[in-house]
Write an enzyme that holds these catalytic residues in place. Structure first.
Site, mmCIF file in Angstrom:
data_model
loop_
_atom_site.group_PDB
_atom_site.id
_atom_site.type_symbol
_atom_site.label_atom_id
_atom_site.label_comp_id
_atom_site.label_asym_id
_atom_site.label_seq_id
_atom_site.Cartn_x
_atom_site.Cartn_y
_atom_site.Cartn_z
ATOM 1 N N THR A 53 -56.524 79.876 -56.348
ATOM 2 C CA THR A 53 -55.324 80.201 -57.391
ATOM 3 C C THR A 53 -55.817 80.493 -58.605
ATOM 4 O O THR A 53 -55.299 81.377 -59.222
ATOM 5 C CB THR A 53 -54.906 78.696 -57.607
ATOM 6 O OG1 THR A 53 -54.229 78.417 -56.438
ATOM 7 C CG2 THR A 53 -53.619 78.688 -58.834
ATOM 8 N N THR A 88 -58.733 75.107 -55.007
ATOM 9 C CA THR A 88 -58.911 73.550 -55.697
ATOM 10 C C THR A 88 -58.686 72.815 -54.331
ATOM 11 O O THR A 88 -59.350 71.592 -54.065
ATOM 12 C CB THR A 88 -58.152 73.250 -56.590
ATOM 13 O OG1 THR A 88 -56.580 73.572 -56.301
ATOM 14 C CG2 THR A 88 -58.451 73.872 -58.082
#
Ligand code: ASN
Length: 352
Positions: free
Chosen positions: A37, A117
């Site tokens: 991201t 993540t």
């Protein structure tokens, strides 16, 4: 955030500062980009869920934070550009070998890895076990894509370079940097699906924090890592297959049989409570153990330590201390590159 203006980002394999821009008084930090991201992009600046992860190249990430030039001479390499659910053993080995190559050089002082993540803690813990240097290695991600209002990536990246540049970061093992907190790869896990304060450690806490221009450490990781570790990827081209099976009511043994048939050398059980298996799972796991598969009892609970049981070793079982299932898998893969002996593998789980 990254000032994209809606244009597709250039994706160079590597970027380095121009000779005239190098400040010999500053440390040299290499950013190894893998996607996630932090390199995510969307057409909408309020989109924080439907964006494309791993859309922007390392050059775009670096150019978006020119303030890093005041911290270090920053260069970058694109190792992969994927959402972190697609980080696999091949990428792990490639990344680890490249980091060891770079850190062996006198002109590299620290490494930052940009990463999604979702599986960031797995990569960070793997590197914690196989990096052969006490120079700082910092894994960083973001929860909001680069195109979002209040994207967290640029400041996280700035802080990661700050930690990688700080002399006090030496010898701390591989660190995770998000949301101003410095965490140990051994302790930290993702705890929230979408919130920016997702990386936490219920039991062991953070190593420190970045506050203003200060890198502050309060704790040391006490488990073996990096230069203290026996694990070595230099001669490895693949890792043994280790699967994770989840405990739940009314389960059967067939998933154990399927894992063994598919070639698993180790199985991590996300056990209930203190690493418990149902009777059906126990049968499947004990039969797998008789075939030489090492069974590592972890827990689905989310925190706490799984205690060892007196019958573990006889069944080819080990317990995973306070490692969650996904990190236990990382250690078990590396342990199986050294030995198949459950007692020796248990000692790794007690030490790392
Ligand atoms: N926040 C993130 O980076 C999540 C993303 N799906 C990834 O792990 O690549």
């Amino acid at each position: 955030a990254y000032g994209l203006n809606g244009t597709a980002a250039a994706m160079e394999a590597s970027v380095a500062p121009a000779q005239s821009e190098i400040n010999p008084a500053l440390p040299n930090v290499v950013i190894l980009a893998t996607g996630g991201t932090i390199a995510g992009s969307s057409d909408s600046n309020t989109d924080t869920t439907g964006y494309k992860a791993g859309a922007l190249g390392v050059e775009t990430l670096i150019n978006a934070v020119p303030e890093m030039k005041g911290l270090a001479n920053v260069s970058g390499e694109q190792v992969a550009n994927v959402g972190s659910p697609d980080v696999d053993n091949t990428i792990l080995l490639q990344l680890a070998k490249r980091i060891n190559e770079l850190l062996a050089r006198d002109d590299v002082n620290g490494i930052v890895i940009t990463h999604g993540t979702d599986t960031l803690e797995e990569t960070a813990y793997f590197l914690n076990l196989v990096v052969k240097s006490d120079k700082p290695v910092v894994v960083v991600g973001a929860m909001r894509p680069a195109t979002a209002i209040s994207a967290d990536g640029p400041f996280n990246l700035y802080n990661a370079v700050k930690v990688a540049s700080a002399p006090e970061s030496k010898g701390k093992g591989v660190m995770i940097m998000l949301n101003d907190r410095i965490g140990s790869a051994r302790y930290i896990t993702k705890t929230n699906t979408t919130a920016v304060d997702t990386f936490k450690s219920v039991e062991q806490g953070y190593l420190g924090a970045v506050v203003g221009d200060k890198v502050l450490f309060y704790n040391e990781p006490t488990r073996k890592h990096t230069t203290q570790s026996v694990f070595d990827v230099s001669g490895l081209t693949e890792l043994p297959q280790v699967d994770i099976l989840y405990e739940y009511q009314n389960n059967g043994r067939y998933l154990y049989d399927a894992a063994v048939a598919a070639g698993a050398k180790g199985i991590v059980v996300a056990g209930s409570g203190n690493g418990s298996l149902s009777s059906a799972s126990s049968e499947g796991a004990e039969d797998a153990g008789k075939k030489g598969v090492v069974i590592a009892r972890s827990t689905r609970v989310g925190s706490g330590t799984v205690s060892s049981s007196s019958s573990d070793l006889a069944d080819n079982f080990v317990s995973t201390d306070s490692l969650n299932p996904q990190k236990a898998r990382i250690l078990l893969m590396l342990a199986l590159t050294k030995t198949n002996d459950a007692a020796q593998i248990q000692s790794y789980f007690n030490e790392y």
